[in-house]
Scaffold this motif. Structure first.
Motif, PDB file in Angstrom:
ATOM      1  N   ILE A  31     -31.785 -26.856 -13.748  1.00  5.45           N
ATOM      2  CA  ILE A  31     -31.521 -27.835 -14.796  1.00  5.45           C
ATOM      3  C   ILE A  31     -32.542 -27.623 -15.910  1.00  5.45           C
ATOM      4  O   ILE A  31     -33.741 -27.494 -15.652  1.00  5.45           O
ATOM      5  CB  ILE A  31     -31.603 -29.282 -14.281  1.00  5.45           C
ATOM      6  N   GLU A  32     -32.044 -27.609 -17.144  1.00  4.52           N
ATOM      7  CA  GLU A  32     -32.876 -27.324 -18.299  1.00  4.52           C
ATOM      8  C   GLU A  32     -33.273 -28.598 -19.053  1.00  4.52           C
ATOM      9  O   GLU A  32     -32.481 -29.531 -19.169  1.00  4.52           O
ATOM     10  CB  GLU A  32     -32.116 -26.404 -19.272  1.00  4.52           C
ATOM     11  N   HIS A  33     -34.477 -28.600 -19.576  1.00 11.49           N
ATOM     12  CA  HIS A  33     -35.024 -29.578 -20.530  1.00 11.49           C
ATOM     13  C   HIS A  33     -35.570 -30.844 -19.875  1.00 11.49           C
ATOM     14  O   HIS A  33     -36.742 -31.155 -20.044  1.00 11.49           O
ATOM     15  CB  HIS A  33     -34.008 -29.918 -21.619  1.00 11.49           C
ATOM     16  N   ALA A  45     -36.447 -26.807 -11.843  1.00 14.96           N
ATOM     17  CA  ALA A  45     -36.663 -27.539 -13.086  1.00 14.96           C
ATOM     18  C   ALA A  45     -37.156 -26.544 -14.129  1.00 14.96           C
ATOM     19  O   ALA A  45     -38.147 -25.848 -13.909  1.00 14.96           O
ATOM     20  CB  ALA A  45     -37.695 -28.645 -12.879  1.00 14.96           C
ATOM     21  N   SER A  46     -36.462 -26.468 -15.250  1.00 21.33           N
ATOM     22  CA  SER A  46     -36.828 -25.534 -16.320  1.00 21.33           C
ATOM     23  C   SER A  46     -37.146 -26.341 -17.573  1.00 21.33           C
ATOM     24  O   SER A  46     -36.299 -27.078 -18.075  1.00 21.33           O
ATOM     25  CB  SER A  46     -35.677 -24.564 -16.584  1.00 21.33           C
ATOM     26  N   MET A  47     -38.376 -26.198 -18.075  1.00 25.38           N
ATOM     27  CA  MET A  47     -38.821 -27.038 -19.188  1.00 25.38           C
ATOM     28  C   MET A  47     -39.542 -26.208 -20.250  1.00 25.38           C
ATOM     29  O   MET A  47     -40.030 -25.110 -19.977  1.00 25.38           O
ATOM     30  CB  MET A  47     -39.719 -28.168 -18.685  1.00 25.38           C
ATOM     31  N   GLN A  48     -39.609 -26.776 -21.433  1.00 23.42           N
ATOM     32  CA  GLN A  48     -40.214 -26.116 -22.578  1.00 23.42           C
ATOM     33  C   GLN A  48     -41.270 -27.056 -23.158  1.00 23.42           C
ATOM     34  O   GLN A  48     -40.935 -27.998 -23.892  1.00 23.42           O
ATOM     35  CB  GLN A  48     -39.146 -25.784 -23.635  1.00 23.42           C
ATOM     36  N   PRO A  49     -42.550 -26.858 -22.842  1.00 15.75           N
ATOM     37  CA  PRO A  49     -43.598 -27.796 -23.251  1.00 15.75           C
ATOM     38  C   PRO A  49     -43.657 -28.070 -24.746  1.00 15.75           C
ATOM     39  O   PRO A  49     -44.028 -29.174 -25.163  1.00 15.75           O
ATOM     40  CB  PRO A  49     -44.882 -27.111 -22.756  1.00 15.75           C
ATOM     41  N   THR A  50     -43.288 -27.092 -25.563  1.00 14.48           N
ATOM     42  CA  THR A  50     -43.374 -27.295 -27.011  1.00 14.48           C
ATOM     43  C   THR A  50     -42.313 -28.253 -27.534  1.00 14.48           C
ATOM     44  O   THR A  50     -42.438 -28.753 -28.653  1.00 14.48           O
ATOM     45  CB  THR A  50     -43.276 -25.952 -27.746  1.00 14.48           C
ATOM     46  N   HIS A  51     -41.252 -28.542 -26.760  1.00 12.74           N
ATOM     47  CA  HIS A  51     -40.328 -29.590 -27.180  1.00 12.74           C
ATOM     48  C   HIS A  51     -41.073 -30.915 -27.306  1.00 12.74           C
ATOM     49  O   HIS A  51     -40.811 -31.707 -28.220  1.00 12.74           O
ATOM     50  CB  HIS A  51     -39.193 -29.741 -26.176  1.00 12.74           C
ATOM     51  N   CYS A  52     -41.976 -31.147 -26.390  1.00 15.09           N
ATOM     52  CA  CYS A  52     -42.781 -32.372 -26.426  1.00 15.09           C
ATOM     53  C   CYS A  52     -43.844 -32.288 -27.524  1.00 15.09           C
ATOM     54  O   CYS A  52     -43.947 -33.178 -28.371  1.00 15.09           O
ATOM     55  CB  CYS A  52     -43.439 -32.591 -25.073  1.00 15.09           C
ATOM     56  N   THR A  53     -44.620 -31.223 -27.538  1.00 10.44           N
ATOM     57  CA  THR A  53     -45.783 -31.166 -28.419  1.00 10.44           C
ATOM     58  C   THR A  53     -45.417 -30.965 -29.885  1.00 10.44           C
ATOM     59  O   THR A  53     -46.178 -31.354 -30.769  1.00 10.44           O
ATOM     60  CB  THR A  53     -46.741 -30.043 -27.980  1.00 10.44           C
ATOM     61  N   LEU A  88     -41.154 -22.292 -16.931  1.00  7.57           N
ATOM     62  CA  LEU A  88     -41.457 -22.661 -18.310  1.00  7.57           C
ATOM     63  C   LEU A  88     -40.854 -21.649 -19.279  1.00  7.57           C
ATOM     64  O   LEU A  88     -40.690 -20.475 -18.952  1.00  7.57           O
ATOM     65  CB  LEU A  88     -42.965 -22.744 -18.518  1.00  7.57           C
ATOM     66  N   GLY A  89     -40.540 -22.126 -20.477  1.00  7.26           N
ATOM     67  CA  GLY A  89     -39.945 -21.229 -21.460  1.00  7.26           C
ATOM     68  C   GLY A  89     -40.119 -21.750 -22.865  1.00  7.26           C
ATOM     69  O   GLY A  89     -40.767 -22.769 -23.115  1.00  7.26           O
ATOM     70  N   SER A  90     -39.497 -21.028 -23.799  1.00 12.03           N
ATOM     71  CA  SER A  90     -39.695 -21.311 -25.221  1.00 12.03           C
ATOM     72  C   SER A  90     -38.530 -22.045 -25.873  1.00 12.03           C
ATOM     73  O   SER A  90     -38.721 -22.845 -26.772  1.00 12.03           O
ATOM     74  CB  SER A  90     -39.935 -19.999 -25.971  1.00 12.03           C
ATOM     75  N   ASP A  91     -37.296 -21.717 -25.459  1.00 13.72           N
ATOM     76  CA  ASP A  91     -36.087 -22.158 -26.146  1.00 13.72           C
ATOM     77  C   ASP A  91     -36.033 -21.601 -27.565  1.00 13.72           C
ATOM     78  O   ASP A  91     -35.501 -22.244 -28.466  1.00 13.72           O
ATOM     79  CB  ASP A  91     -35.953 -23.683 -26.157  1.00 13.72           C
ATOM     80  N   TRP A  92     -36.585 -20.410 -27.780  1.00 12.41           N
ATOM     81  CA  TRP A  92     -36.490 -19.790 -29.105  1.00 12.41           C
ATOM     82  C   TRP A  92     -35.022 -19.682 -29.506  1.00 12.41           C
ATOM     83  O   TRP A  92     -34.185 -19.377 -28.674  1.00 12.41           O
ATOM     84  CB  TRP A  92     -37.107 -18.377 -29.081  1.00 12.41           C
TER      85      TRP A  92
END
Length: 538
Positions: free
Chosen positions: A360-362, A381-389, A427-431
């Motif tokens: 599951i993403e995000h 669980a797949s998340m992108q920390p920069t979505h938050c920051t 963890l990833g970027s979602d570029w």
């Protein structure tokens, strides 16, 4: 062992396995790690044709894996002027006036916070350029677009439309389109009118992207689409030479997908090259909080985000089951608490016929009772920390937080909670939704603020990851998420020779400093794909 193809020497090598003796040298043969040891072992490994690379005071880790990216779709999403640094309406108007014009004016990275909570309309576009210029601007989350009156006219959009998904043409109280198009189906009628890119230019831009990602430390990535010309692009690039990094693709499965469409996704799983393959399918159960299209258990403060992207969630569950029964691992974009809950419920009763876990993403906002389910159901669980920051603020004054309200904004981006409940966290970027540089993402995951912005208050600092957790999210946990725990993600004999060397140690350097660390070497399949000549002092 003698006759290594490559030997790499560095003062610190982190194999990312169980604690053991210090490692300062490794040998590669046939694309695999052949041996680990110290500089004293080199004479026993070296052959007549061995390449030896001495990195001095550098730190070597397993190669990094981007857990979520859009390399091909990103070519479309990054057309035109970069608006990602625009923060006010006046700045937007100035940027549009200064942008070069062609048949269309395109832009990307438009943050909804630019509008300060007011309705998102084409008014600034008209003020900047007049009503007769066709304009197409993609939002920062890529789930909506802002277009001009002329663009609407060319697409024949004069009022509300019905879509198979939860997409919509936003209209004013009189039923007139405002220029705000929510979700992909609503965006497509205008996007389809944009002039086509030159195929050779697309190949050049894609190869440049992959080289820059490799130079940042990536040796692999997960592409959350396989649409359009993706197959032709990757086949053409690989025909010209080895790719600078590996890729796994997950084709889209959208609402109203037919049985024939699902069968085609199963058939696509056979597609592969030397360093790329199709493995998975990408779903979206909801949209975004910023656009009011997430699926929340209770409405947001605008009275929106109350429904899934799939009008019939049972149709989503049936499509996921169809693919899972045929050994296709699934990936689902789920932002809101109701969406995450439905996806977990769906995955919890599926057969496991692939070594690759479902994921599951995000996972942007969810209650505590969902946290232990990820480990219990073996869901990544797949998340992108920069979505938050990058897109939220500690004081909850941003559009995302104000839409959710304080209670739901406080249970957001729960990276640390997931790890402490035993979840596998990739963890990833979602570029191109956010920058791809993994050094900055690792720093943000630890800081809960953008790297280098010392005066920015962290967002929910209790969710910060440790340095090792952050690095694991790009290495060991990423390998487990791909079903490769015994072959990748660590530096050990028999594992893939994918590795990266940093000027600073990601486990001991301060996060802000590590975000600026030079990447000295990237190796994929035992082949050097990036090398910087900058010496590193002990």
């Amino acid at each position: 062992m003698t006759g290594a193809d490559l030997i790499v020497l560095a003062d610190r090598i982190h194999p990312m396995g169980a604690p053991g003796p210090a490692v300062t040298a490794l040998a590669v043969r046939g694309g695999l790690i052949a041996a680990l040891g110290t500089r004293d072992d080199v004479r026993d490994w070296r052959g007549n044709h061995t390449q030896v690379i001495e990195l001095g005071g550098a730190t070597v880790t397993p190669g990094l894996v981007d857990g979520h990216s859009h390399p091909v779709m990103g070519l479309d999403l990054t057309r035109g002027v970069d608006l990602s640094t625009v923060s006010t309406i006046d700045e937007l108007i100035r940027a549009l006036r200064a942008a070069p014009r062609g048949e269309w004016l395109c832009g990307w990275g438009l943050d909804p916070n630019v509008f300060g909570g007011a309705p998102i309309t084409y008014r600034p576009l008209v003020e900047a350029l007049g009503a007769d210029v066709p304009v197409y601007l993609t939002s920062a989350d890529a789930h909506s677009a802002l277009v001009s009156p002329q663009a609407l006219a060319l697409a024949g959009i004069t009022g509300p439309r019905d879509f198979a998904s939860g997409a919509s043409v936003v209209c004013d109280p009189d039923g007139r389109p405002t220029g705000h198009l929510l979700e992909l189906e609503a965006m497509e009628p205008v996007r389809a009118l944009l002039p086509a890119d030159d195929p050779a230019d697309r190949r050049r831009r894609l190869l440049d992207l992959l080289r820059r990602m490799a130079a940042a430390g990536y040796t692999a990535g997960n592409a959350m689409d396989f649409e359009g010309d993706a197959l032709e692009l990757f086949r053409a690039l690989e025909a010209a030479g080895p790719l600078p990094m590996r890729w796994r693709f997950a084709p889209f499965v959208m609402p109203a997908t037919s049985a024939a469409d699902l069968a085609r996704v199963v058939e696509q799983q056979r597609l592969r090259g030397r360093r790329w393959r199709v493995e998975g399918a990408k779903f979206m159960i909801d949209g975004t909080v910023d656009g009011g299209t997430a699926w929340l258990a209770e409405p947001d403060t605008h009275g929106e985000s109350t429904a899934p992207l799939w009008p019939d969630p049972a149709g989503y569950s049936a499509a996921v089951r169809y693919l899972a029964e045929r050994g296709v691992p699934t990936v689902t974009h789920a932002i809101g608490d109701a969406g995450i809950r439905h996806v977990l419920k769906t995955l919890g009763v599926l057969p496991r016929r692939s070594p690759v876990p479902h994921r599951i993403e995000h996972l942007e906002t969810m209650p505590a009772d969902l946290l232990p389910q990820f480990r219990a159901l073996d869901v990544t669980a797949s998340m992108q920390p920069t979505h938050c920051t990058h897109y939220t603020r500690a004081d909850h004054s941003d559009n995302w937080s104000s839409r959710l309200g304080p209670d739901r904004a406080r249970r957001a981006f729960r990276c640390r909670d997931l790890r402490e409940h035993g979840a596998r966290l990739a963890l990833g970027s979602d570029w191109p939704i956010a920058p791809f540089d993994p050094r900055a993402i690792i720093a943000d995951a630890r800081l809960r603020r953008p790297a280098g912005r010392l005066d920015t208050e962290p967002v929910l600092p209790g969710q910060a990851l440790t340095a090792r957790m952050a690095l694991e999210g790009f290495t060991t946990q990423a390998a487990e998420a791909a079903g490769l725990a015994g072959r990748s993600g660590r530096l050990a004999p028999g594992y893939a020779a994918d590795l990266v060397a940093f000027g600073l140690d990601p486990l001991t350097a301060g996060p802000d400093e590590f975000a600026e660390s030079p990447v000295l070497l990237t190796v994929v399949d035992g082949e050097v794909v990036h090398r910087a000549d900058t010496p590193v002092s002990p």
